[in-house]
Scaffold this active site. Structure first.
Site, PDB file in Angstrom:
ATOM      1  N   ASP A 146       0.860  -1.188   0.000  1.00  0.00           N
ATOM      2  CA  ASP A 146       0.000   0.000   0.000  1.00  0.00           C
ATOM      3  C   ASP A 146       0.893   1.233   0.000  1.00  0.00           C
ATOM      4  O   ASP A 146       1.080   1.899   1.026  1.00  0.00           O
ATOM      5  CB  ASP A 146      -0.907  -0.023   1.242  1.00  0.00           C
ATOM      6  N   CYS A 183      -4.023   4.656  -3.791  1.00  0.00           N
ATOM      7  CA  CYS A 183      -4.871   5.850  -3.844  1.00  0.00           C
ATOM      8  C   CYS A 183      -4.704   6.573  -5.173  1.00  0.00           C
ATOM      9  O   CYS A 183      -5.187   7.695  -5.333  1.00  0.00           O
ATOM     10  CB  CYS A 183      -4.544   6.785  -2.682  1.00  0.00           C
TER      11      CYS A 183
END
Length: 412
Positions: free
Chosen positions: A339, A365
């Site tokens: 991540d 993201c």
């Protein structure tokens, strides 16, 4: 003044008019609308909507179109979610990736547990809110439908706090996190406090029930440890430390990751932060957590050691941009979750692509850098099994994505 016909929505949620001179981007305009705009180069300022789209709805917040916090409150929710999902579809298509994209995990109003406010001391007093879009000007706000009610209710208190700590006339930031112990407030760029000011702000924090107040990373007062729950573990984040903005979004992504890695006895959690994935995965897998931020890694380790019943978690401080885990190191694991920040994990993905790890979960993201990293993994023999967008940042152009991949095990 120029009259424009809006053809589509751009990547940042602006209405885009395709003109003979090139695209013109008009914030707060919608496809199919005829608008008057003040145009300068490729940017337009919406002056009037002459013909409104049936997709246009009434924004919920009085500050919308003034404050830069939200871009799409005026778009019908069904169309909004479809547009956000399509951002992921288009990013994958640009890299030649043919993968089914699930329906988006919808976001909800008043759900953000973490917000970063801008503040500045002026002759008229403190201005506190969000920066106007594409500007350094701060829009003073009285409400925010994105954040949790307790954060919205704290706005008057935060203005008073900003008045006490503002040494500079420059703008500064207040990161406010709602924790199980109360609000955790981290100021950055507000200037060095005098001893007198430290006593005043400490008293203020106590009177207003703050769990912690820090300035530029230094804890001024901490009446209670600000606790955040990751599964069965309670972690104390470092001042201003990273935390997924919405608890429900974090839990949704964890459920996706945990389901994919359920057969993995040993998991590597890369860019692990304070342990949002690692501490949950440790309920049934051994986890090796790798992170460059020493304070976040220490928070993860303390949470692990203070939580009975977890499988072993080992931690490693390592800059994965400069020194990614090699494919040989990765081959010790049956599962990997990564991540990274918005820049993605290109070099780390190249090493994963060379590895024999059967199960990989990629969280991002940024759909564009995720698509680049997935392309690397696919070229290395991985197959994409699932792609799920998650609307963590409601009414913004930002979208989280969880992608799951598998590679057939080599015969030994």
């Amino acid at each position: 003044m120029t009259t424009l016909l809006i053809d589509r929505l751009g990547a940042q949620g602006d209405g885009v008019a395709d003109t003979l001179d090139g695209p013109v981007y008009v914030p707060f305009a919608l496809p199919g609308e005829r608008v008057n705009a003040a145009v300068e180069g490729s940017r337009g300022t919406l002056m009037a909507v002459l013909e409104a789209s049936p997709m246009r709805v009434e924004p919920v917040c009085r500050h919308f179109a003034d404050c830069g916090g939200c871009a799409l409150q005026h778009l019908d929710p069904v169309q909004y979610r479809a547009w956000k999902r399509d951002r992921v579809v288009q990013a994958l298509a640009a890299r030649g990736i043919d993968a089914e994209v699930s329906e988006i995990v919808a976001g909800t109003a008043r759900s953000r547990r973490r917000a970063v406010f801008s503040a500045r001391k002026t002759e008229a007093g403190i201005v506190l809110g969000y920066n106007r879009a594409a500007s350094h000007a701060i829009v003073d706000i009285e409400e925010c439908f994105a954040v949790l009610p307790e954060i919205e209710a704290s706005l008057p208190m935060l203005r008073s706090l900003a008045t006490l700590i503002a040494v500079t006339r420059d703008s500064f930031h207040l990161t406010v996190t709602s924790t199980a112990s109360g609000l955790d407030v981290a100021a950055t760029g507000s200037g060095k406090l005098t001893e007198k000011s430290r006593r005043e702000v400490s008293d203020f924090a106590l009177r207003n029930g703050l769990a912690r107040l820090s300035v530029d990373g230094e804890i001024i007062i901490e009446p209670r440890k600000p606790m955040v729950q990751f599964g069965s573990a309670a972690a104390v984040l470092p001042p201003g430390g990273f935390l997924q903005a919405v608890a429900a979004a974090e839990e949704a992504m964890d459920g996706i990751v945990a389901g994919h890695l359920k057969r993995a006895k040993k998991v590597a959690d890369l860019f692990a932060g304070a342990g949002a994935f690692a501490l949950r995965l440790a309920s049934r897998s051994e986890v090796h957590a790798v992170e460059a931020d020493a304070a976040a890694l220490a928070a993860l380790d303390r949470a692990f050691r203070g939580t009975p019943g977890l499988r072993r978690i080992t931690v490693e401080k390592r800059d994965l941009f400069r020194r990614p885990l090699t494919f040989k190191e990765l081959n010790a694991f049956e599962g990997v979750v990564f991540d990274p920040p918005r820049a993605g994990a290109e070099d780390q993905s190249k090493q994963i692509a060379r590895s024999d790890v059967p199960y990989v979960a990629a969280i991002s993201c940024n759909p564009a850098t995720l698509a680049r990293d997935l392309r690397i993994l696919i070229d290395g023999g991985y197959a994409v099994k699932q792609v799920t967008p998650v609307d963590q940042f409601l009414w913004s152009p930002h979208v989280e994505v969880a992608a799951l991949l598998e590679k057939p095990r080599k015969r030994r």
